[in-house]
Enzyme design. Structure first.
Site, PDB file in Angstrom:
ATOM      1  N   HIS A   1       0.811  -1.218   0.000  1.00  0.00           N
ATOM      2  CA  HIS A   1       0.000   0.000   0.000  1.00  0.00           C
ATOM      3  C   HIS A   1       0.849   1.274   0.000  1.00  0.00           C
ATOM      4  CE1 HIS A   1      -3.543  -2.288   0.035  1.00  0.00           C
ATOM      5  NE2 HIS A   1      -3.763  -2.381   1.330  1.00  0.00           N
TER       6      HIS A   1
ATOM      7  N   HIS B   1     -10.385   1.499   0.061  1.00  0.00           N
ATOM      8  CA  HIS B   1     -10.199   0.355   0.948  1.00  0.00           C
ATOM      9  C   HIS B   1     -11.293   0.295   2.009  1.00  0.00           C
ATOM     10  CE1 HIS B   1      -7.982  -2.929   2.680  1.00  0.00           C
ATOM     11  NE2 HIS B   1      -6.934  -2.713   1.889  1.00  0.00           N
TER      12      HIS B   1
ATOM     13  N   GLN C   1      -9.032  -7.391  -5.707  1.00  0.00           N
ATOM     14  CA  GLN C   1      -8.540  -8.063  -4.502  1.00  0.00           C
ATOM     15  C   GLN C   1      -9.695  -8.109  -3.512  1.00  0.00           C
ATOM     16  OE1 GLN C   1      -5.241  -9.054  -4.204  1.00  0.00           O
ATOM     17  NE2 GLN C   1      -5.195  -9.755  -2.084  1.00  0.00           N
TER      18      GLN C   1
ATOM     19  N   GLU D   1     -11.131  -4.414  -3.514  1.00  0.00           N
ATOM     20  CA  GLU D   1     -10.113  -3.470  -3.968  1.00  0.00           C
ATOM     21  C   GLU D   1      -9.895  -3.615  -5.474  1.00  0.00           C
ATOM     22  OE1 GLU D   1      -6.562  -3.821  -1.301  1.00  0.00           O
ATOM     23  OE2 GLU D   1      -7.871  -5.281  -0.335  1.00  0.00           O
TER      24      GLU D   1
END
Length: 399
Positions: free
Chosen positions: A139, A211, A324, A352
């Site tokens: 990240h 997120h 994701q 994500e």
């Protein structure tokens, strides 16, 4: 993707000076947030709570600290308001990366997900990135990445806000000065529409996402594996024990990764399957069927989540090739979160939208199948990523 438990250090309480506002008589949001609990000055920059809404009972609260979604309220099947995302109800916890580390609701950049060995090659040069996850970069560097930066509020209306950020050349090892924006809009059909854009003055990698952690059941004090999930993908990218993709692209057919029909997450939670065993749940990238011939179809459902308890259906749309999906495998820390609730393990689902994990490494290595996930951005090019969360009430789960 898992919280950054134990990996985030440094931004924290020492740099925070809270406003001395009297909070006793502040008007609360529909989600029960006190806006003054988000008023602060961090590193000389002002933070605040922004509330967006429409005429159909949808309210979205965000803070420019990390460009984060703090709450999303939508009507349930009884037309009662339900807050469907996890988070904190004050800025202090978001900023305390030692005692309450999280990526809750954040705008992630410059590179979402993992980069193996924390290095990339750009313009023929190798760059070493800040390692914050078992020697890998996660990240964009974690606590010094964009999720803990103060975004400028470039524009704001009752239904939309534009966050902007300038990331310096060399930030966390990444090359190039990047100018990025994240536009969050609440639409009349109860969609939270998100557009990420960026430019650079040197070749670099860009992979932005939101997120948010979703629990549609209306009670985030309990596990959320009864939620029904759909993922529009025939293939996924297996990963090793450090969550780095192996380079393979495998079919979901015949495995617990097959969510091509809406299925309760619990029904697929098979710990004898090594991918689920390694992650203690789902924390994987699916190769979306909505991405074909170099273009993503952001009008077709990429994934969905449904709660039989509340009747709330969330549909996810994106132009990105990968999604994701993370099922709260590292939650359950005992930290009191929004409204004092302690979230258990597997309470939520995070979607994500992004380039495949570790794409910078795989692209350079010419790994077969990764060519559709090129994260490199050159000067003069414009990065554009679209993600939308659409909410409705249904009697049964649908796509």
């Amino acid at each position: 993707m898992r919280n950054l438990k134990g990996l985030l250090f440094g931004v924290g309480m020492a740099s925070m000076l809270f406003s001395a506002c009297d909070t006793k008589h502040a008007q609360l949001t529909v989600s029960g947030l006190n806006p003054t609990a988000f008023d602060s000055i961090i590193n000389g920059k002002k933070t605040e709570l922004i509330t967006l809404s429409n005429q159909n009972g949808m309210e979205v609260c965000l803070t420019n600290y990390g460009g984060r979604v703090v709450s999303i309220v939508v009507p349930d099947k009884n037309n009662q308001p339900a807050d469907v995302v996890l988070g904190y109800d004050n800025l202090a916890q978001y900023a305390d990366t030692i005692n309450s580390p999280s990526d809750y609701g954040s705008t992630v950049g410059r590179y979402a997900n993992r980069i193996k060995d924390s290095k990339i090659n750009a313009s023929g040069k190798e760059y070493h990135l800040r390692a914050n996850d078992n020697g890998n970069s996660l990240h964009g560097g974690g606590n010094t990445g964009w999720m803990h930066q103060i975004y400028a509020i470039k524009a704001k209306t009752d239904s939309s806000v534009v966050f902007s950020l300038t990331a310096s050349d060399g930030e966390n090892g990444f090359p190039g000065t990047v100018k990025a924006t994240a536009t969050y809009t609440v639409k009349s059909d109860n969609t939270l529409d998100i557009v990420f854009e960026a430019t650079t003055d040197k070749e670099t990698v860009i992979n932005m996402t939101n997120h948010s952690y979703f629990n549609l059941n209306g009670d985030p004090s309990k596990e959320g594996f009864d939620q029904v999930m759909y993922i529009n993908a025939d293939k996924f990218t297996p990963s090793d024990k450090l969550y780095i993709p192996t380079g393979e692209i495998k079919n979901v057919a015949g495995t617990p990764m097959d969510f091509r029909k809406p299925t309760a997450i619990a029904d697929k939670y098979d710990t004898s399957f090594n991918q689920i065993k390694n992650a203690t749940g789902f924390d994987h990238n699916w190769c979306l069927n909505t991405y074909k011939n170099g273009k993503g179809d952001d009008k077709t459902v990429a994934a969905s989540l449904y709660s039989p308890r509340t009747g709330i259906l969330l549909e996810v749309f994106t132009n990105e090739p990968g999604l994701q999906v993370y099922t709260g495998n590292f939650q359950g820390t005992g930290i009191a979160c929004k409204h004092g609730i302690k979230y258990p393990k597997h309470v939520s689902v995070c979607f994500e939208s992004q380039k495949y994990p570790d794409s910078p490494t795989k692209i350079v290595a010419k790994t077969k199948g990764w060519d559709i996930s090129n994260p490199y951005l050159k000067p003069g090019e414009k990065y554009y990523s679209h993600l939308a969360y659409k909410f409705s009430v249904q009697e049964t789960s649908t796509k």
